[in-house]
Enzyme design. Structure first.
Site, PDB file in Angstrom:
ATOM      1  N   SER A  60       0.793  -1.237   0.000  1.00 26.22           N
ATOM      2  CA  SER A  60       0.000   0.000   0.000  1.00 26.22           C
ATOM      3  C   SER A  60       0.824   1.286   0.000  1.00 26.22           C
ATOM      4  O   SER A  60       0.242   2.366  -0.140  1.00 26.22           O
ATOM      5  CB  SER A  60      -0.949   0.016   1.199  1.00 26.22           C
ATOM      6  OG  SER A  60      -2.026  -0.865   0.965  1.00 26.22           O
ATOM      7  N   GLY A 294       4.777  14.015  11.954  1.00 23.72           N
ATOM      8  CA  GLY A 294       5.412  13.293  10.867  1.00 23.72           C
ATOM      9  C   GLY A 294       4.369  12.751   9.918  1.00 23.72           C
ATOM     10  O   GLY A 294       3.165  12.831  10.173  1.00 23.72           O
ATOM     11  N   GLY A 296       3.878   9.601   6.457  1.00 27.02           N
ATOM     12  CA  GLY A 296       4.474   8.460   5.770  1.00 27.02           C
ATOM     13  C   GLY A 296       3.408   7.486   5.331  1.00 27.02           C
ATOM     14  O   GLY A 296       2.257   7.861   5.092  1.00 27.02           O
ATOM     15  N   HIS A 297       3.771   6.189   5.254  1.00 26.39           N
ATOM     16  CA  HIS A 297       2.825   5.166   4.837  1.00 26.39           C
ATOM     17  C   HIS A 297       3.456   3.802   5.088  1.00 26.39           C
ATOM     18  O   HIS A 297       4.674   3.662   5.113  1.00 26.39           O
ATOM     19  CB  HIS A 297       2.476   5.296   3.349  1.00 26.39           C
ATOM     20  CG  HIS A 297       1.054   4.958   3.024  1.00 26.39           C
ATOM     21  ND1 HIS A 297       0.563   3.660   3.058  1.00 26.39           N
ATOM     22  CD2 HIS A 297      -0.003   5.735   2.661  1.00 26.39           C
ATOM     23  CE1 HIS A 297      -0.727   3.674   2.721  1.00 26.39           C
ATOM     24  NE2 HIS A 297      -1.099   4.917   2.481  1.00 26.39           N
ATOM     25  N   ASP A 298       2.590   2.783   5.283  1.00 25.03           N
ATOM     26  CA  ASP A 298       3.019   1.393   5.361  1.00 25.03           C
ATOM     27  C   ASP A 298       2.464   0.641   4.166  1.00 25.03           C
ATOM     28  O   ASP A 298       1.537   1.113   3.497  1.00 25.03           O
ATOM     29  CB  ASP A 298       2.491   0.722   6.637  1.00 25.03           C
ATOM     30  CG  ASP A 298       3.131   1.250   7.912  1.00 25.03           C
ATOM     31  OD1 ASP A 298       4.094   2.037   7.803  1.00 25.03           O
ATOM     32  OD2 ASP A 298       2.670   0.876   9.000  1.00 25.03           O
ATOM     33  N   GLY A 299       3.002  -0.554   3.931  1.00 23.51           N
ATOM     34  CA  GLY A 299       2.472  -1.393   2.874  1.00 23.51           C
ATOM     35  C   GLY A 299       2.745  -2.856   3.136  1.00 23.51           C
ATOM     36  O   GLY A 299       3.751  -3.198   3.763  1.00 23.51           O
ATOM     37  N   SER A 301       2.431  -6.813   1.036  1.00 28.14           N
ATOM     38  CA  SER A 301       2.123  -7.583  -0.171  1.00 28.14           C
ATOM     39  C   SER A 301       2.649  -8.998   0.037  1.00 28.14           C
ATOM     40  O   SER A 301       3.860  -9.206   0.073  1.00 28.14           O
ATOM     41  CB  SER A 301       2.776  -6.946  -1.397  1.00 28.14           C
ATOM     42  OG  SER A 301       2.500  -7.698  -2.563  1.00 28.14           O
TER      43      SER A 301
END
Length: 452
Positions: A60, A294, A296-299, A301
């Site tokens: 993601s 802050g 950001g983002h996580d992902g 798969s």
């Protein structure tokens, strides 16, 4: 403080081994420079080592790239954030005609459209895959009415990918190349598996063994779940956002106004634990580390996981890409040390039930909660404790057997689901309400309304 490469390589190697992560790549933006580190193996079966130019599935984290392209098109005057989606995509629909007319581009970006998350539909490998996906999603029920709550939505980002195609006249894949990868010089960023084969590619690991296949997602998952990347390229992407939209060579990718808008809070997050989210903006997860802001983002798969944390006041960005093992503990331990030293940030402890849970009357929480593909039941056990049953239904019924766990109170609204079927670590279950006051429960950042 300058970046001590030898020290952090040693800590990276030690922590990766401690937490059983087969291979990982780390990039740190500090003092205006991108520092790249690698550790472990890409594939336990072959023993091929991770290098700094290795590429991983981002999951993601791809959403941040899609959102950036949307804001690039807004800058160009080709798109307006408050345009109803149906005016751009006549084929767009939901089972609620009023919602269909109301949902805007802005709501898609901020996960406030009400569109659900877990509609994985294989619409083929052709260039029409996103158009076909949007048409297929027309019958998928909303999590909640538009604008009434945050509900994490991969479907919404697939729709954004299709909007990009209609506005640019290009596939989403080509638009990312032309509007992001090329101007930023991201030579190790791509969207299609066949492009990744030019590089050293990480393999997911399930337990000790490599996964039987590399990537289970269909092509239509791209805008919400597949950018294939090196850690260094993610750091360079983050640097553009820290530098007011300007690439390393001075080329402008986003206006400073668009960069600021992407970091501006749209909605608070009731679930502050699943992805460490304090709130959401137009594309970014927002963090509040004891008053230090802050984004950001996580992902995720298969078993590859990505983490991006950006601290504007310090000009610091940290990227971690992993291919299995206890990736969450590696993230927490490594980022706790890096952020403390480089940005004076103290990460909160990992989510866990308290040693002495509070006494909570669970009666108002009991009942059935339903969203597309999932039925959640909260019940009372014989001993009076709360239980959760998370059952996949309809098109998702074969995904997994029902998940069941005890719910341990953290507060009167936040519980820890403790049970092997929910995973090795406790999962947050958060009871909240929609804008009209009707109750819902959050599991995995998805809002699920109470039906009975």
């Amino acid at each position: 403080m300058s970046f001590n490469h030898a020290h952090w390589q040693q800590r990276f190697d030690t922590l990766r081994a401690t937490h059983g992560v087969p291979g990982a790549s780390l990039a740190v933006l500090a003092d205006g420079q991108v520092h790249e580190l690698a550790s472990g193996v890409l594939h336990r079966g072959t023993g091929v080592e991770v290098t700094t130019d290795s590429v991983f599935l981002s999951g993601s984290l791809a959403k941040a790239y899609t959102a950036t392209v949307v804001l690039n098109l807004v800058d160009a005057g080709a798109l307006d954030l408050d345009t109803p989606v149906v005016q751009l995509l006549p084929e767009f629909a939901t089972p609620d005609p009023a919602a269909t007319e109301a949902i805007t581009v802005r709501q898609l970006l901020s996960h406030t459209s009400g569109l659900t998350c877990d509609f994985t539909y294989d619409s083929g490998r052709g260039d029409d895959c996103l158009a076909r996906y949007v048409e297929a999603a027309a019958g998928v029920a909303l999590d909640c009415p538009p604008g009434t709550a945050l509900s994490y939505s991969s479907v919404g980002y697939a729709v954004l990918g299709r909007i990009i195609e209609v506005v640019t006249g290009k596939t989403w894949d080509q638009a990312l190349k032309d509007l992001l990868f090329t101007p930023l010089g991201l030579t190790h960023s791509m969207t299609l598996p066949e492009e990744a084969l030019r590089f050293r590619v990480a393999m997911s690991h399930l337990g000790e063994e490599p996964a039987p296949v590399w990537d289970l997602m269909p092509r239509s998952a791209g805008p919400y779940g597949r950018v294939i990347i090196s850690a260094g390229d993610v750091a360079r992407f983050a640097k553009m956002h820290l530098d007011g939209g300007v690439a390393a060579d001075g080329a402008r990718v986003l206006s400073s106004e668009a960069v600021e808008l992407m970091q501006r809070r749209v909605i608070d997050s009731p679930d502050k634990w699943t992805v460490s989210a304090d709130g959401w903006s137009l594309g970014w997860t927002l963090y509040d580390w004891n008053g230090v802001a802050g984004f950001g983002h996580d992902g995720s798969s298969v078993a590859q996981h990505s983490f991006l944390r950006i601290v504007p006041h310090a000009g610091v960005a940290i990227v971690l890409l992993t291919n299995g093992g206890d990736y969450n503990r590696l993230y927490h331990d490594l980022f706790s040390e890096l952020l403390a030293e480089l940005a004076d940030v103290r990460l909160p402890a990992p989510f866990a039930p308290p040693a002495n849970p509070p006494e909570v009357d669970i009666t108002p929480l009991l009942g059935t909660y339903v969203r597309e593909g999932v039925v959640t039941t909260i019940s009372r056990a014989d001993d009076g404790s709360a239980r959760i049953r998370y059952e996949f239904v309809d098109g998702m019924k074969d995904l997994s057997p029902p998940l069941e766990a005890e719910l341990v109170p953290v507060t009167d609204k936040v519980f820890a689901a403790c049970g092997e079927s929910f995973g090795a670590t406790p999962a947050p279950v958060v009871f909240s309400a929609l804008a009209d006051g009707s109750p819902c429960v959050y599991i995995g950042m998805r809002a699920t309304p109470k039906t009975s």
